[in-house]
Enzyme design. Structure first.
Site, PDB file in Angstrom:
ATOM      1  CE  LYS A 118      -4.195  -1.447   1.011  1.00 40.85           C
ATOM      2  NZ  LYS A 118      -5.599  -1.750   1.260  1.00 40.85           N
ATOM      3  CE  LYS A 200      -5.946  -8.924  -2.140  1.00 38.19           C
ATOM      4  NZ  LYS A 200      -6.863  -8.076  -0.611  1.00 38.19           N
ATOM      5  CE  LYS A 203     -13.257  -3.734  -0.058  1.00 36.86           C
ATOM      6  NZ  LYS A 203     -11.990  -3.499   1.043  1.00 36.86           N
TER       7      LYS A 203
HETATM    8  P1  ATP Z   1      -8.859  -3.200  -0.394  1.00 41.34           P
HETATM    9  O1  ATP Z   1      -8.645  -3.572  -1.914  1.00 41.34           O
HETATM   10  O2  ATP Z   1      -9.092  -1.702  -0.221  1.00 41.34           O
HETATM   11  O3  ATP Z   1      -7.558  -2.982   0.151  1.00 41.34           O
HETATM   12  P2  ATP Z   1      -9.926  -6.268   0.205  1.00 41.34           P
HETATM   13  O4  ATP Z   1     -10.741  -5.889  -0.156  1.00 41.34           O
HETATM   14  O5  ATP Z   1      -8.147  -6.752  -0.427  1.00 41.34           O
HETATM   15  O6  ATP Z   1      -9.615  -4.012   0.628  1.00 41.34           O
HETATM   16  P3  ATP Z   1     -10.784  -6.276   2.931  1.00 41.34           P
HETATM   17  O7  ATP Z   1     -12.055  -5.433   2.727  1.00 41.34           O
HETATM   18  O8  ATP Z   1     -11.008  -5.577   4.354  1.00 41.34           O
HETATM   19  O9  ATP Z   1      -9.466  -5.971   1.874  1.00 41.34           O
HETATM   20  O10 ATP Z   1     -11.078  -7.855   3.073  1.00 41.34           O
HETATM   21  C1  ATP Z   1     -11.801  -8.229   4.174  1.00 41.34           C
HETATM   22  C2  ATP Z   1     -11.825  -9.506   4.025  1.00 41.34           C
HETATM   23  O11 ATP Z   1     -11.860 -10.326   2.608  1.00 41.34           O
HETATM   24  C3  ATP Z   1     -10.479 -10.060   4.139  1.00 41.34           C
HETATM   25  O12 ATP Z   1     -10.762 -11.386   5.082  1.00 41.34           O
HETATM   26  C4  ATP Z   1      -9.540 -10.720   3.280  1.00 41.34           C
HETATM   27  O13 ATP Z   1      -8.352 -11.712   3.373  1.00 41.34           O
HETATM   28  C5  ATP Z   1     -10.558 -11.476   2.185  1.00 41.34           C
HETATM   29  N1  ATP Z   1     -10.211 -10.809   1.060  1.00 41.34           N
HETATM   30  C6  ATP Z   1     -10.044  -9.743  -0.052  1.00 41.34           C
HETATM   31  N2  ATP Z   1      -9.712  -9.813  -1.319  1.00 41.34           N
HETATM   32  C7  ATP Z   1      -9.365 -11.764  -1.011  1.00 41.34           C
HETATM   33  C8  ATP Z   1      -9.068 -12.135  -2.348  1.00 41.34           C
HETATM   34  N3  ATP Z   1      -8.881 -11.282  -3.472  1.00 41.34           N
HETATM   35  N4  ATP Z   1      -9.485 -13.065  -1.899  1.00 41.34           N
HETATM   36  C9  ATP Z   1      -9.987 -14.360  -0.754  1.00 41.34           C
HETATM   37  N5  ATP Z   1     -10.355 -12.947  -0.326  1.00 41.34           N
HETATM   38  C10 ATP Z   1      -9.747 -11.725   0.061  1.00 41.34           C
END
Ligand code: ATP
Ligand code: LTN
Length: 338
Positions: A118, A200, A203
């Site tokens: 980040k 990964k 969002k």
């Molecule tokens: P950002 O992109 O804003 O960093 P994020 O989607 O990575 O957000 P969170 O919204 O906080 O992060 O994630 C919420 C949950 O979803 C966490 O448990 C995270 O591990 C899971 N998660 C996020 N992206 C994935 C993915 N691509 N595959 C599986 N689990 C995910």
């Protein structure tokens, strides 16, 4: 018989209202939340304080907090059975986080890969909150004495740090915190980007990299059709050499509640066109009822707000119990009522 009287264990997890939730969030986290709700006391938080480590528009953030809460419910979480609330409504998160900052080393935080990623993405805003983000996450979990934390694989390192902080604190003050375990679903704990399947799905990436839970049907069809695969044409699960195809297989398996083996044998010998069509149908079938329920919930903001306020009170009661215990152990002056 005796075992049945045993108290249920506690689950805690959180999702940031930092964008529109993706099927990565659904498969890696939300789906498991709903599966676990009958067997545990579950606390599911909208972690808005974590979200502001990256600049957010105030009006959008306010709306997204409600949206994430509505998504929790639309995915089947019952707000009477589970505690669904906003992190910023319970002040104990910030208070415990400060204390735990004093039990966390700079070197530990410097090793966190999410921080490094980040910081690289937001080079113009590498703020202290981004750096101490994992300590706030530790506070979230430890405040509620959680036994189990359902998360995607990307959060494993943060959970390990949480365990280290808890053990360090307990080593000094006795058994104050429950040391939590991670819960990772068997399939899909790391769903990959549709355009760059070695990264990964996130969002905060460009729109064509992810499928949002709330994406309309035509967008879902288009995004899966354009998903990156490879040129050898064989349907086989091999994340290292065939990341795009393997990602689509994981999405299908997770969303149709089947294994990777079953999914591969169903599609073997067919072309990528069929793989993508099947993936599209499975995704649409899963998301349709969630989207319908979400729309219904969002139409009644007063209800959503009342759920969040009631649940914050329930969360606050549990959090305050842990916080007072910690403050006493640390040696903060007693709060004596006149
Ligand atoms: P950002 O992109 O804003 O960093 P994020 O989607 O990575 O957000 P969170 O919204 O906080 O992060 O994630 C919420 C949950 O979803 C966490 O448990 C995270 O591990 C899971 N998660 C996020 N992206 C994935 C993915 N691509 N595959 C599986 N689990 C995910
Ligand atoms: N750090 C997580 C979100 C998060 C979380 C938590 C997850 C904040 N607090 C407590 C589980 C438990 C993320 O970035 N995905």
């Amino acid at each position: 018989m005796e075992n049945q009287v045993q108290q249920k264990k506690t689950i805690f997890s959180g999702i940031q209202p930092s964008g529109t939730l993706t099927i990565g969030n659904y498969i890696g986290a939300l789906r498991n939340f709903a599966l676990l709700q009958d067997d545990y006391n579950c606390i599911y938080c909208v972690v808005d304080m974590h979200a502001i480590t990256v600049r957010q528009d105030a009006a959008q953030l306010r709306k997204r907090c409600l949206e994430v809460a509505a998504t929790y419910m639309a995915c089947g979480l019952d707000p009477k059975k589970n505690i669904i609330y906003c992190q910023s409504h319970v002040s104990g998160h910030a208070e415990l986080s400060w204390i735990l900052n004093c039990f966390t080393y700079m070197g530990e935080l410097q090793r966190m890969t999410q921080y490094k990623d980040k910081a690289a993405k937001h080079a113009d805003n590498i703020n202290a909150g981004l750096f101490t983000y994992p300590v706030l996450m530790a506070a979230d979990i430890l405040l509620y004495q959680a036994d189990l934390v359902p998360i995607g694989a990307d959060q494993k390192q943060h959970l390990e740090l949480t365990r280290d902080i808890a053990q360090r604190f307990n080593g000094v003050y006795g058994d104050v915190f429950t040391v939590p375990e991670g819960y990772f679903g068997k399939i899909g704990s790391r769903i990959m980007s549709l355009q760059e399947p070695t990264r990964k799905m996130s969002k905060s990436d460009p729109d064509d990299c992810y499928i949002a839970i709330l994406d309309p049907e035509d967008a879902i069809r288009r995004k899966i059709k354009r998903a990156v695969t490879d040129s050898d044409g064989e349907i086989r699960f091999d994340p290292e050499n065939k990341p795009g195809v393997s990602n689509l297989l994981s999405i299908i398996a997770a969303m149709s509640n089947s294994s990777i083996e079953e999914t591969v044998s169903k599609l073997q010998g067919q072309g990528y066109g069929s793989l993508k069509n099947y993936c599209t149908e499975v995704v649409l079938d899963t998301l349709r009822p969630i989207q319908a329920e979400h729309a219904k919930l969002m139409a009644d903001k007063a209800y959503l707000q009342s759920v969040l306020m009631e649940n914050a009170e329930r969360a606050n009661a549990i959090a305050t119990r842990t916080l007072r215990k910690v403050q006493k152990k640390i040696g903060f002056a007693e709060r004596i009522k006149k």
